[in-house]
Design an enzyme around this catalytic site. Structure first.
Site, mmCIF file in Angstrom:
data_model
loop_
_atom_site.group_PDB
_atom_site.id
_atom_site.type_symbol
_atom_site.label_atom_id
_atom_site.label_comp_id
_atom_site.label_asym_id
_atom_site.label_seq_id
_atom_site.Cartn_x
_atom_site.Cartn_y
_atom_site.Cartn_z
ATOM 1 N N SER A 87 64.082 107.663 65.941
ATOM 2 C CA SER A 87 65.290 106.881 66.191
ATOM 3 C C SER A 87 66.533 107.765 66.072
ATOM 4 C CB SER A 87 65.322 105.682 65.238
ATOM 5 O OG SER A 87 66.235 104.708 65.665
ATOM 6 N N ASP A 178 79.659 102.994 53.567
ATOM 7 C CA ASP A 178 81.000 103.035 54.166
ATOM 8 C C ASP A 178 81.061 104.075 55.284
ATOM 9 O OD1 ASP A 178 81.923 101.087 52.438
ATOM 10 O OD2 ASP A 178 82.799 102.512 51.022
ATOM 11 N N HIS A 236 59.425 99.315 66.986
ATOM 12 C CA HIS A 236 60.287 100.481 66.813
ATOM 13 C C HIS A 236 59.830 101.386 65.664
ATOM 14 C CE1 HIS A 236 63.819 102.939 67.119
ATOM 15 N NE2 HIS A 236 64.299 102.559 65.955
#
Length: 259
Positions: A87, A178, A236
């Site tokens: 990925s 973040d 996936h």
């Protein structure tokens, strides 16, 4: 400026297999595979920036992450390596292969194409923020918080691998959430670099995944012209859903390349 990545290295003198995890993953997710592959290869599994035990820093561009990985190879005095990326990690591996093809003996890309994708992690980020705010003290509490936004138990188990207990007994996220969210648009974009990687390449895709469809193959082959496409009966997370078939496909490909 590259950062120093945390990594697992099984040791050995042969050309190593370098394993690069996907978004919100870590080297720890690959330990069962490492046990199998280390019987034949030196294996190096990395934690990308803002993941696992690697530092949290601003910027999640594929160019920066490829530089981090290249710096690790330099530090370990690895001249050439087989790269395996799943990925997001596949895009990092493609980026490095484009930038420094002489350092890549072969490329294995797991269920990703060198294309831009749409946003599909909103519920995952919401679940992680819920855990962050909820400050669970045990795994059952953490799973209940995650379940408010993510129904699939397998996905919750995967996300929970990013929790570790602090000195007060609270399960905290060890990822730079973040930093990841701030650069999410970049992560959904194309890998870095220009042109094609002409080296031997295996693309493993899941039959039940939408990340590498037949319609994407022309664009994929324009970047990876030597890519062999193999489809596993999985989604996936094909390395977790079909671990034996995944290992066998990787082993067979490496035997052909090394042979």
């Amino acid at each position: 400026m590259p950062i120093e990545l945390h990594h697992i290295d099984t040791g050995g003198d042969e050309t190593p297999l370098v394993v690069v995890h996907g978004l919100l993953g870590s080297a720890d997710n690959w330990r069962s595979h490492l046990k199998q592959w280390q019987r034949r290869h030196r294996v190096i599994a990395v934690d990308l920036r803002n993941h696992g035990r690697s530092p949290h820093v601003a910027g999640m561009s594929y160019e920066a992450m490829a530089e981090d990985l290249l710096a690790l190879l330099d530090r370990l005095e690895v001249e050439r390596a087989h790269l395996l990326g799943h990925s997001m990690g596949g895009k990092v591996a493609i980026s490095l292969a484009r930038r420094a093809p002489h350092r890549v003996a072969s490329l294995i890309v797991a269920d990703i194409a060198p294309l831009a994708y749409g946003h599909d992690h909103d519920s995952v980020f919401a679940a992680l923020r819920r855990v962050e705010a909820g400050e669970p003290t045990n795994r059952r509490e953490a799973d209940a918080l995650l379940a408010e936004h993510v129904e699939e138990s397998a996905v919750r188990l995967f996300l929970a691998t990013n929790l570790e207990r602090d000195d007060e007994g609270i399960l905290r996220l060890r990822i730079g959430l973040d930093e990841i969210q701030d650069d999410y648009d970049t992560l959904m974009g194309e890998p870095a670099g220009e042109g094609a990687f002409e080296g031997p390449t295996l693309v493993l895709r899941g039959a039940h995944s939408v990340y590498v469809t037949d319609e994407m193959l022309p664009a994929l082959h324009s970047v990876l012209p030597r890519a062999e496409i193999e489809t596993l009966q999985a989604g996936h997370w094909l390395h977790a859903e079909q671990p034996k078939a995944f290992q066998e496909a990787v082993n067979a490909f490496l035997e052909r390349v090394d042979g």
